[in-house]
Design an enzyme around this catalytic site. Structure first.
Site, mmCIF file in Angstrom:
data_model
loop_
_atom_site.group_PDB
_atom_site.id
_atom_site.type_symbol
_atom_site.label_atom_id
_atom_site.label_comp_id
_atom_site.label_asym_id
_atom_site.label_seq_id
_atom_site.Cartn_x
_atom_site.Cartn_y
_atom_site.Cartn_z
ATOM 1 N N MET A 1 -1.426 4.951 -13.143
ATOM 2 C CA MET A 1 -0.516 6.020 -12.753
ATOM 3 C C MET A 1 0.927 5.599 -13.004
ATOM 4 O O MET A 1 1.440 4.705 -12.333
ATOM 5 C CB MET A 1 -0.692 6.366 -11.274
ATOM 6 C CG MET A 1 -2.065 6.870 -10.913
ATOM 7 S SD MET A 1 -2.120 7.480 -9.210
ATOM 8 C CE MET A 1 -1.695 5.989 -8.309
ATOM 9 N N ILE B 1 -5.425 0.708 -5.847
ATOM 10 C CA ILE B 1 -4.992 -0.661 -6.155
ATOM 11 C C ILE B 1 -3.482 -0.734 -6.300
ATOM 12 O O ILE B 1 -2.877 0.038 -7.043
ATOM 13 C CB ILE B 1 -5.665 -1.151 -7.452
ATOM 14 C CG1 ILE B 1 -7.192 -1.096 -7.314
ATOM 15 C CG2 ILE B 1 -5.222 -2.580 -7.781
ATOM 16 C CD1 ILE B 1 -7.934 -1.443 -8.584
ATOM 17 N N GLY C 1 3.479 4.917 -7.892
ATOM 18 C CA GLY C 1 2.560 4.667 -8.994
ATOM 19 C C GLY C 1 1.615 3.509 -8.747
ATOM 20 O O GLY C 1 1.609 2.906 -7.703
ATOM 21 N N SER C 2 0.769 3.189 -9.704
ATOM 22 C CA SER C 2 -0.120 2.042 -9.716
ATOM 23 C C SER C 2 -1.429 2.391 -10.388
ATOM 24 O O SER C 2 -1.432 2.922 -11.483
ATOM 25 C CB SER C 2 -0.361 1.473 -8.323
ATOM 26 O OG SER C 2 -0.825 0.149 -8.446
ATOM 27 N N ARG C 3 -2.574 2.160 -9.714
ATOM 28 C CA ARG C 3 -3.866 2.298 -10.378
ATOM 29 C C ARG C 3 -4.948 2.745 -9.393
ATOM 30 O O ARG C 3 -4.933 2.360 -8.225
ATOM 31 C CB ARG C 3 -4.236 0.946 -10.985
ATOM 32 C CG ARG C 3 -5.620 0.873 -11.594
ATOM 33 C CD ARG C 3 -5.809 -0.507 -12.188
ATOM 34 N NE ARG C 3 -7.190 -0.947 -12.113
ATOM 35 C CZ ARG C 3 -7.559 -2.214 -12.247
ATOM 36 N NH1 ARG C 3 -6.663 -3.150 -12.446
ATOM 37 N NH2 ARG C 3 -8.831 -2.546 -12.162
#
Length: 206
Positions: free
Chosen positions: A88, A144, A174-176
Protein backbone atom coordinates in the site's frame (compact mmCIF):
# COMPACT_ATOMS: atom_id res chain seq x y z
CA UNK A 1 -16.96 -10.27 23.66
CA UNK A 2 -18.81 -7.00 23.46
CA UNK A 3 -18.59 -5.28 20.09
CA UNK A 4 -16.82 -1.93 20.32
CA UNK A 5 -17.14 1.10 18.07
CA UNK A 6 -13.90 2.18 16.41
CA UNK A 7 -13.33 5.19 18.67
CA UNK A 8 -14.14 3.19 21.80
CA UNK A 9 -11.95 0.36 20.61
CA UNK A 10 -8.90 2.60 20.32
CA UNK A 11 -9.49 3.96 23.83
CA UNK A 12 -9.90 0.44 25.24
CA UNK A 13 -6.27 -0.40 24.57
CA UNK A 14 -7.13 -3.20 22.14
CA UNK A 15 -5.93 -1.18 19.17
CA UNK A 16 -2.29 -1.99 18.49
CA UNK A 17 0.08 0.96 18.25
CA UNK A 18 3.56 0.82 16.79
CA UNK A 19 6.71 2.68 17.74
CA UNK A 20 6.94 6.42 17.34
CA UNK A 21 9.39 7.86 14.76
CA UNK A 22 11.89 8.78 17.46
CA UNK A 23 12.15 5.15 18.57
CA UNK A 24 12.99 3.75 15.12
CA UNK A 25 16.66 2.84 14.63
CA UNK A 26 17.40 4.79 11.47
CA UNK A 27 20.85 3.24 11.19
CA UNK A 28 19.28 -0.20 10.60
CA UNK A 29 17.77 0.91 7.28
CA UNK A 30 20.04 1.95 4.42
CA UNK A 31 19.42 4.88 2.10
CA UNK A 32 19.16 2.36 -0.74
CA UNK A 33 16.31 0.54 1.02
CA UNK A 34 14.43 3.78 1.61
CA UNK A 35 14.89 4.81 -2.02
CA UNK A 36 13.61 1.41 -3.14
CA UNK A 37 10.44 1.72 -1.04
CA UNK A 38 9.83 5.21 -2.39
CA UNK A 39 10.27 3.90 -5.94
CA UNK A 40 7.63 1.25 -5.20
CA UNK A 41 5.22 3.98 -4.13
CA UNK A 42 5.91 5.99 -7.29
CA UNK A 43 5.37 2.86 -9.39
CA UNK A 44 1.96 2.37 -7.78
CA UNK A 45 1.04 5.94 -8.70
CA UNK A 46 2.17 5.35 -12.29
CA UNK A 47 0.14 2.16 -12.56
CA UNK A 48 -2.97 3.86 -11.22
CA UNK A 49 -2.65 6.53 -13.95
CA UNK A 50 -2.00 4.10 -16.79
CA UNK A 51 -3.74 0.73 -16.78
CA UNK A 52 -3.35 0.02 -20.53
CA UNK A 53 -2.48 -3.59 -21.26
CA UNK A 54 -3.71 -4.84 -17.89
CA UNK A 55 -6.35 -7.56 -17.64
CA UNK A 56 -9.79 -6.30 -16.73
CA UNK A 57 -10.14 -8.22 -13.47
CA UNK A 58 -12.75 -5.65 -12.40
CA UNK A 59 -15.11 -7.25 -14.96
CA UNK A 60 -15.63 -10.19 -12.58
CA UNK A 61 -18.59 -9.45 -10.31
CA UNK A 62 -17.49 -9.17 -6.68
CA UNK A 63 -21.05 -9.59 -5.35
CA UNK A 64 -21.03 -13.41 -5.51
CA UNK A 65 -20.38 -15.23 -2.24
CA UNK A 66 -17.83 -17.36 -4.10
CA UNK A 67 -15.66 -14.38 -5.06
CA UNK A 68 -12.89 -13.25 -2.73
CA UNK A 69 -12.20 -9.51 -2.81
CA UNK A 70 -8.99 -7.63 -2.10
CA UNK A 71 -8.45 -6.77 1.58
CA UNK A 72 -6.46 -3.63 0.69
CA UNK A 73 -5.78 -1.06 -2.03
CA UNK A 74 -2.38 -1.05 -3.68
CA UNK A 75 -0.01 -3.11 -5.81
CA UNK A 76 0.18 -6.91 -5.79
CA UNK A 77 3.74 -7.72 -4.69
CA UNK A 78 3.35 -11.48 -4.61
CA UNK A 79 0.62 -13.84 -5.85
CA UNK A 80 0.87 -17.59 -5.28
CA UNK A 81 -1.73 -20.35 -5.22
CA UNK A 82 -2.25 -19.89 -1.49
CA UNK A 83 -1.40 -16.28 -0.63
CA UNK A 84 -1.34 -12.70 -1.92
CA UNK A 85 0.75 -9.78 -0.67
CA UNK A 86 -0.38 -6.19 -1.34
CA UNK A 87 1.89 -3.17 -0.97
CA UNK A 88 0.00 0.00 0.00
CA UNK A 89 1.66 3.26 -1.12
CA UNK A 90 1.19 6.48 0.81
CA UNK A 91 -1.60 7.76 -1.46
CA UNK A 92 -3.75 4.62 -1.13
CA UNK A 93 -6.64 4.23 1.32
CA UNK A 94 -5.06 2.50 4.30
CA UNK A 95 -8.10 0.53 5.46
CA UNK A 96 -8.22 -3.26 5.67
CA UNK A 97 -11.45 -5.07 4.77
CA UNK A 98 -12.77 -8.63 5.06
CA UNK A 99 -12.15 -10.56 1.80
CA UNK A 100 -15.05 -12.93 2.58
CA UNK A 101 -17.95 -12.94 5.01
CA UNK A 102 -17.49 -14.90 8.22
CA UNK A 103 -16.79 -14.78 11.94
CA UNK A 104 -13.56 -13.49 13.49
CA UNK A 105 -11.98 -16.58 14.97
CA UNK A 106 -8.76 -15.17 16.39
CA UNK A 107 -6.77 -11.94 16.53
CA UNK A 108 -3.04 -12.17 17.15
CA UNK A 109 -0.71 -9.20 17.51
CA UNK A 110 3.04 -9.82 17.26
CA UNK A 111 5.98 -7.58 18.05
CA UNK A 112 8.65 -7.14 15.40
CA UNK A 113 10.86 -4.78 13.43
CA UNK A 114 10.30 -2.09 10.82
CA UNK A 115 12.00 -3.36 7.69
CA UNK A 116 10.74 -1.85 4.40
CA UNK A 117 7.57 -3.75 3.44
CA UNK A 118 8.89 -4.81 0.01
CA UNK A 119 11.75 -6.84 1.54
CA UNK A 120 11.46 -10.54 2.36
CA UNK A 121 12.93 -9.70 5.75
CA UNK A 122 9.73 -7.77 6.50
CA UNK A 123 8.29 -11.18 7.41
CA UNK A 124 9.64 -10.41 10.89
CA UNK A 125 7.96 -6.99 11.07
CA UNK A 126 5.30 -6.11 13.62
CA UNK A 127 1.93 -7.41 12.52
CA UNK A 128 -1.67 -8.05 13.42
CA UNK A 129 -3.25 -11.27 12.13
CA UNK A 130 -7.04 -11.46 11.87
CA UNK A 131 -8.26 -15.03 11.32
CA UNK A 132 -11.77 -15.31 9.88
CA UNK A 133 -13.86 -18.48 9.75
CA UNK A 134 -15.79 -18.56 6.46
CA UNK A 135 -18.08 -21.03 4.66
CA UNK A 136 -15.06 -21.98 2.54
CA UNK A 137 -12.56 -22.46 5.34
CA UNK A 138 -10.47 -20.25 7.62
CA UNK A 139 -8.55 -17.34 6.11
CA UNK A 140 -5.98 -14.97 7.60
CA UNK A 141 -5.66 -11.27 6.89
CA UNK A 142 -2.27 -10.00 8.07
CA UNK A 143 -1.63 -6.30 8.64
CA UNK A 144 2.14 -5.74 8.41
CA UNK A 145 4.03 -2.65 9.48
CA UNK A 146 6.65 -1.15 7.16
CA UNK A 147 9.48 1.32 7.65
CA UNK A 148 7.22 4.37 7.43
CA UNK A 149 4.29 2.88 9.33
CA UNK A 150 3.59 4.14 12.82
CA UNK A 151 0.31 2.53 13.81
CA UNK A 152 -1.80 -0.57 13.15
CA UNK A 153 -5.43 -0.50 14.24
CA UNK A 154 -7.88 -3.41 14.50
CA UNK A 155 -11.60 -2.56 14.56
CA UNK A 156 -13.02 -6.04 15.22
CA UNK A 157 -13.12 -8.51 18.10
CA UNK A 158 -13.01 -12.29 18.33
CA UNK A 159 -16.46 -13.79 17.82
CA UNK A 160 -17.68 -10.84 15.75
CA UNK A 161 -19.45 -11.45 12.43
CA UNK A 162 -18.10 -9.53 9.44
CA UNK A 163 -19.44 -9.05 5.93
CA UNK A 164 -17.31 -9.20 2.79
CA UNK A 165 -15.90 -5.73 2.15
CA UNK A 166 -16.49 -4.55 5.73
CA UNK A 167 -13.69 -2.49 7.26
CA UNK A 168 -11.89 -4.54 9.91
CA UNK A 169 -8.80 -2.41 10.48
CA UNK A 170 -6.36 0.21 9.28
CA UNK A 171 -2.61 0.60 8.80
CA UNK A 172 -1.72 4.26 9.09
CA UNK A 173 0.74 5.72 6.56
CA UNK A 174 0.64 2.81 4.14
CA UNK A 175 2.47 -0.54 4.33
CA UNK A 176 1.44 -4.10 3.44
CA UNK A 177 -1.42 -6.58 3.81
CA UNK A 178 -1.12 -10.33 3.22
CA UNK A 179 -4.07 -12.68 2.80
CA UNK A 180 -4.20 -16.46 2.56
CA UNK A 181 -6.40 -18.15 -0.03
CA UNK A 182 -8.83 -20.89 1.10
CA UNK A 183 -8.91 -24.34 -0.56
CA UNK A 184 -10.80 -24.68 -3.85
CA UNK A 185 -10.15 -21.04 -4.81
CA UNK A 186 -8.13 -19.92 -7.83
CA UNK A 187 -6.07 -16.71 -7.62
CA UNK A 188 -6.94 -14.39 -10.55
CA UNK A 189 -4.55 -11.48 -9.96
CA UNK A 190 -0.92 -11.24 -10.97
CA UNK A 191 2.14 -9.55 -9.53
CA UNK A 192 2.30 -5.87 -10.47
CA UNK A 193 -1.47 -5.39 -10.82
CA UNK A 194 -3.40 -2.74 -8.95
CA UNK A 195 -6.23 -3.78 -6.65
CA UNK A 196 -8.87 -1.88 -4.67
CA UNK A 197 -10.11 -2.91 -1.26
CA UNK A 198 -13.56 -4.50 -1.25
CA UNK A 199 -13.89 -4.08 -5.03
CA UNK A 200 -11.27 -6.05 -6.95
CA UNK A 201 -11.83 -9.83 -7.13
CA UNK A 202 -8.60 -11.63 -6.24
CA UNK A 203 -9.74 -15.28 -6.17
CA UNK A 204 -12.68 -17.36 -7.44
CA UNK A 205 -14.09 -20.63 -6.13
CA UNK A 206 -13.81 -23.53 -8.59
Amino acid sequence: MRKLAAAEYEKSGNAQYLLSPSSVNMASVSVKQIEHELSQMLECIRLSMNMKGKRNIQSVSSSSDEVMVSPASGKVMLATDRSISIFMPLHSPHVTVAPLSGVVKQIKYEEGGFKPAFLRRSASNRRNTIEISTDFGDIRVIQIAGFFTRKIICYVNEGQSVEKGEIIGKICFGSRVDVCIPPNFNVIVREGERVKHGKTPIALKY
